[in-house]
Design an enzyme around this catalytic site. Sequence first.
Site, short mmCIF file in Angstrom:
data_model
loop_
_atom_site.label_atom_id
_atom_site.label_comp_id
_atom_site.label_asym_id
_atom_site.label_seq_id
_atom_site.Cartn_x
_atom_site.Cartn_y
_atom_site.Cartn_z
N ASN A 1 1.89 -4.56 -3.48
CA ASN A 1 0.49 -4.92 -3.22
C ASN A 1 -0.27 -3.67 -2.80
O ASN A 1 0.21 -2.88 -1.99
CB ASN A 1 0.50 -5.93 -2.06
CG ASN A 1 -0.84 -6.57 -1.80
OD1 ASN A 1 -1.49 -7.07 -2.73
ND2 ASN A 1 -1.27 -6.57 -0.54
N GLU A 50 -6.43 -10.21 -1.92
CA GLU A 50 -7.18 -10.06 -0.66
C GLU A 50 -8.68 -9.94 -0.95
O GLU A 50 -9.36 -9.06 -0.41
CB GLU A 50 -6.70 -8.83 0.12
CG GLU A 50 -5.20 -8.82 0.41
CD GLU A 50 -4.74 -7.65 1.29
OE1 GLU A 50 -5.59 -6.93 1.85
OE2 GLU A 50 -3.52 -7.47 1.39
N ASP A 104 -12.46 -9.77 -1.06
CA ASP A 104 -13.75 -9.86 -0.36
C ASP A 104 -14.69 -8.84 -0.98
O ASP A 104 -14.26 -7.98 -1.76
CB ASP A 104 -13.63 -9.74 1.17
CG ASP A 104 -12.84 -8.54 1.66
OD1 ASP A 104 -12.84 -7.49 0.96
OD2 ASP A 104 -12.24 -8.62 2.75
N HIS A 163 -10.59 -5.49 -2.27
CA HIS A 163 -11.60 -5.33 -1.22
C HIS A 163 -12.77 -4.56 -1.83
O HIS A 163 -12.76 -3.33 -1.90
CB HIS A 163 -11.02 -4.58 -0.02
CG HIS A 163 -9.93 -5.34 0.67
ND1 HIS A 163 -10.18 -6.52 1.36
CD2 HIS A 163 -8.61 -5.12 0.79
CE1 HIS A 163 -9.05 -6.98 1.87
NE2 HIS A 163 -8.08 -6.15 1.53
N GLU A 180 0.80 -1.23 0.00
CA GLU A 180 0.00 0.00 0.00
C GLU A 180 0.83 1.28 0.00
O GLU A 180 0.69 2.14 0.88
CB GLU A 180 -0.98 -0.04 1.19
CG GLU A 180 -1.88 -1.28 1.11
CD GLU A 180 -2.80 -1.49 2.31
OE1 GLU A 180 -2.76 -0.69 3.25
OE2 GLU A 180 -3.55 -2.47 2.30
O1 G3I Z 1 -3.49 -9.19 18.34
C1 G3I Z 1 -4.17 -8.13 19.01
C2 G3I Z 1 -4.74 -8.60 20.31
O2 G3I Z 1 -3.68 -8.96 21.18
C3 G3I Z 1 -5.60 -7.47 20.91
O3 G3I Z 1 -6.20 -7.93 22.07
C4 G3I Z 1 -6.66 -7.02 19.93
C5 G3I Z 1 -7.47 -5.85 20.45
O4 G3I Z 1 -7.91 -5.01 19.43
O5 G3I Z 1 -6.03 -6.62 18.75
C6 G3I Z 1 -5.27 -7.63 18.11
O6 G3I Z 1 -4.68 -7.11 16.98
C7 G3I Z 1 -5.54 -6.92 15.88
C8 G3I Z 1 -4.99 -7.71 14.71
O7 G3I Z 1 -5.76 -7.44 13.54
C9 G3I Z 1 -5.00 -9.21 14.96
O8 G3I Z 1 -6.29 -9.65 15.15
C10 G3I Z 1 -5.59 -5.44 15.54
O9 G3I Z 1 -6.24 -4.73 16.56
C11 G3I Z 1 -6.30 -5.22 14.24
O10 G3I Z 1 -6.18 -3.86 13.84
C12 G3I Z 1 -5.69 -6.08 13.16
O11 G3I Z 1 -6.42 -5.87 11.97
C13 G3I Z 1 -5.82 -6.36 10.79
C14 G3I Z 1 -5.53 -5.21 9.85
O12 G3I Z 1 -5.02 -5.71 8.64
C15 G3I Z 1 -4.52 -4.24 10.43
O13 G3I Z 1 -4.40 -3.13 9.61
C16 G3I Z 1 -6.81 -7.33 10.14
O14 G3I Z 1 -6.95 -8.50 10.97
C17 G3I Z 1 -6.31 -7.74 8.76
O15 G3I Z 1 -7.31 -8.45 8.08
C18 G3I Z 1 -5.97 -6.50 7.96
O16 G3I Z 1 -5.45 -6.90 6.72
C19 G3I Z 1 -5.14 -5.86 5.81
C20 G3I Z 1 -3.93 -6.32 5.01
O17 G3I Z 1 -2.87 -6.65 5.88
C21 G3I Z 1 -3.49 -5.23 4.02
N1 G3I Z 1 -4.59 -4.83 3.17
C22 G3I Z 1 -5.83 -4.44 3.87
C23 G3I Z 1 -6.28 -5.55 4.82
C24 G3I Z 1 -7.59 -5.19 5.51
O18 G3I Z 1 -7.44 -4.07 6.33
#
Ligand code: G3I
Length: 371
Positions: free
Chosen positions: A219, A283, A285, A255, A178
Site C-alpha cells: 500500500n 485511503e 480523500d 490522498h 509506504e
Molecule cells: O492516541 C494518541 C493519544 O493518546 C494522544 O493523546 C494524541 C496526542 O497527539 O495522539 C494520539 O495518537 C494519534 C493517532 O493518530 C490516533 O489518533 C497520533 O498523534 C497521530 O499522529 C495519529 O495520526 C494518524 C497517522 O496515520 C499517523 O501517521 C492518523 O490518525 C491516520 O489517519 C493516519 O493514517 C495514515 C495511514 O495509516 C497510512 N497512509 C497515510 C494516512 C494519513 O497520514
Amino acid sequence: MHRPPSSAPSRRATSGRLRRTLLTAAVAVAAVAGATLPAAAHGGTAGRNAPLRSLAAHDGIYVGSALAAGTLASDSTYSSIAATQFDAVTPENEMKWSSVEPTQGAFDWAPADQIVSFAQDHHMLVRGHNLVWNSQLPTWLTSGSYSSAQLAALLKKHITDEVSHFKGKIYAWDVVNEPFNGDGSYVQDLWYNALGPGYIADALRWAHQADPKAVLYLNDYNIEGQNAKSDAMYALVKQLRAEGVPIGGVGLESHFIAGELPTDIKANMQRFTKLGVNVAVTELDDRVELPATAAELTQQAADYGSVVTDCVQVRGCVGVTAWEFDDGHSWVPGVFAGQGAANLYDASYQAKPAYYAVRSALAAGRRTSSH
Ligand code: G3I
C-alpha cells in the site's frame, strides 16, 4: 494469460470472483455473528437513493471507510452512517504496531477487536492496516538497539502474532505500507536499513503462513498515476509475482488535492491488474483550501466520482475505501494547515456533493466512461 494468485480474487463485472469472495466472507461473518446473510451481500436494492454499499455490491465492488474505535463507541450518528453506507472498514490506527503492542509482549487487541466485531455485526469486510511501516511503531522497538537478525525475528513475530489473532476475520491485509520514496527508491527506514529490500517478500510470506486466505497488499501514496514511484511499485510487484511471493494486491492510497488528480489512474490500475494482482483505492480523500467554496466542493465531487468510476470500470479493482467518511474525523487539517473538507460528509454529517457523486458513479456502474 495472467493467473491471479489463489488468494487474490479478480473482479469480473457483477458476477466475478470478488462477488463470490464477498459472499463467502459474508457467509463466514453471518456464521460468526449468528445472523442471516444481509441483502447487500446479494446485491441489495440498486435504486438511486440506495446506500452506497448496495450500489457498490451491484457493481461487484465494496465501498468502505476508515473508522476509529473510539468514535464508533461514542458517536451513534457516526456508527449509524458507517453501518448503513459502507460494507468494508479499515481500522484507522487500531491495528498499527504501536496500538497492538505498546509494551513488548503486552498486547492490546481490544480497540481493533471492537472494530472487527462492528464489521461482523454489520456484514462488512475488514481491511487490516497495517503490518509493516516506518511510522506508529512502539517506542520499545524504535528506542531499542537490535541487530539485523533480532529485527527480522521481531518482525516475523509481530506479523505472525497479529495475523494469527485476526485469522479468518480479515479480508485483506496492508502487509507493507509506504515502502517507496517519490523518486522510486526505497525508504531508508528501520526495516530497509537492517534487512534490505527482501524484508517485503519475507513479510508477505510470513503473513501468508499465518492466514493463507487473506489477500496481501502493498500500500502506498502517490502511486495512483504513472510516475517514478508507481513504476517502482510496478517493478517490485512484477518481480514478486515472478518469484511466487504471495502478493495479492496493490493499494492506491489516493490522498488527493481537489482538481489535481492524475489523469491516468485507470491506465495505471490496469497495468497492475495485468500483472495478476488486484488493486484497491484504500485511503481516498480530496482536500481543499479552507474555507471550502462551492466551486471547490463541485470539483471535489467530480474527483470522487471519477475515481469511483475508474475502479468500477477496471476488472480487478475490488473496492474503494474513504479515509474516514466525514470532515470532522479527517487527519488532513492536523497535517496540512489551512486545508481540509476532504471527505464525503461535512463535520455535521451532512452529505456533500462528493457523496452524491460517488452514489451516481456507483449507480451508473460500467455505463459511464471516465476521462
Ligand atoms: O492516541 C494518541 C493519544 O493518546 C494522544 O493523546 C494524541 C496526542 O497527539 O495522539 C494520539 O495518537 C494519534 C493517532 O493518530 C490516533 O489518533 C497520533 O498523534 C497521530 O499522529 C495519529 O495520526 C494518524 C497517522 O496515520 C499517523 O501517521 C492518523 O490518525 C491516520 O489517519 C493516519 O493514517 C495514515 C495511514 O495509516 C497510512 N497512509 C497515510 C494516512 C494519513 O497520514
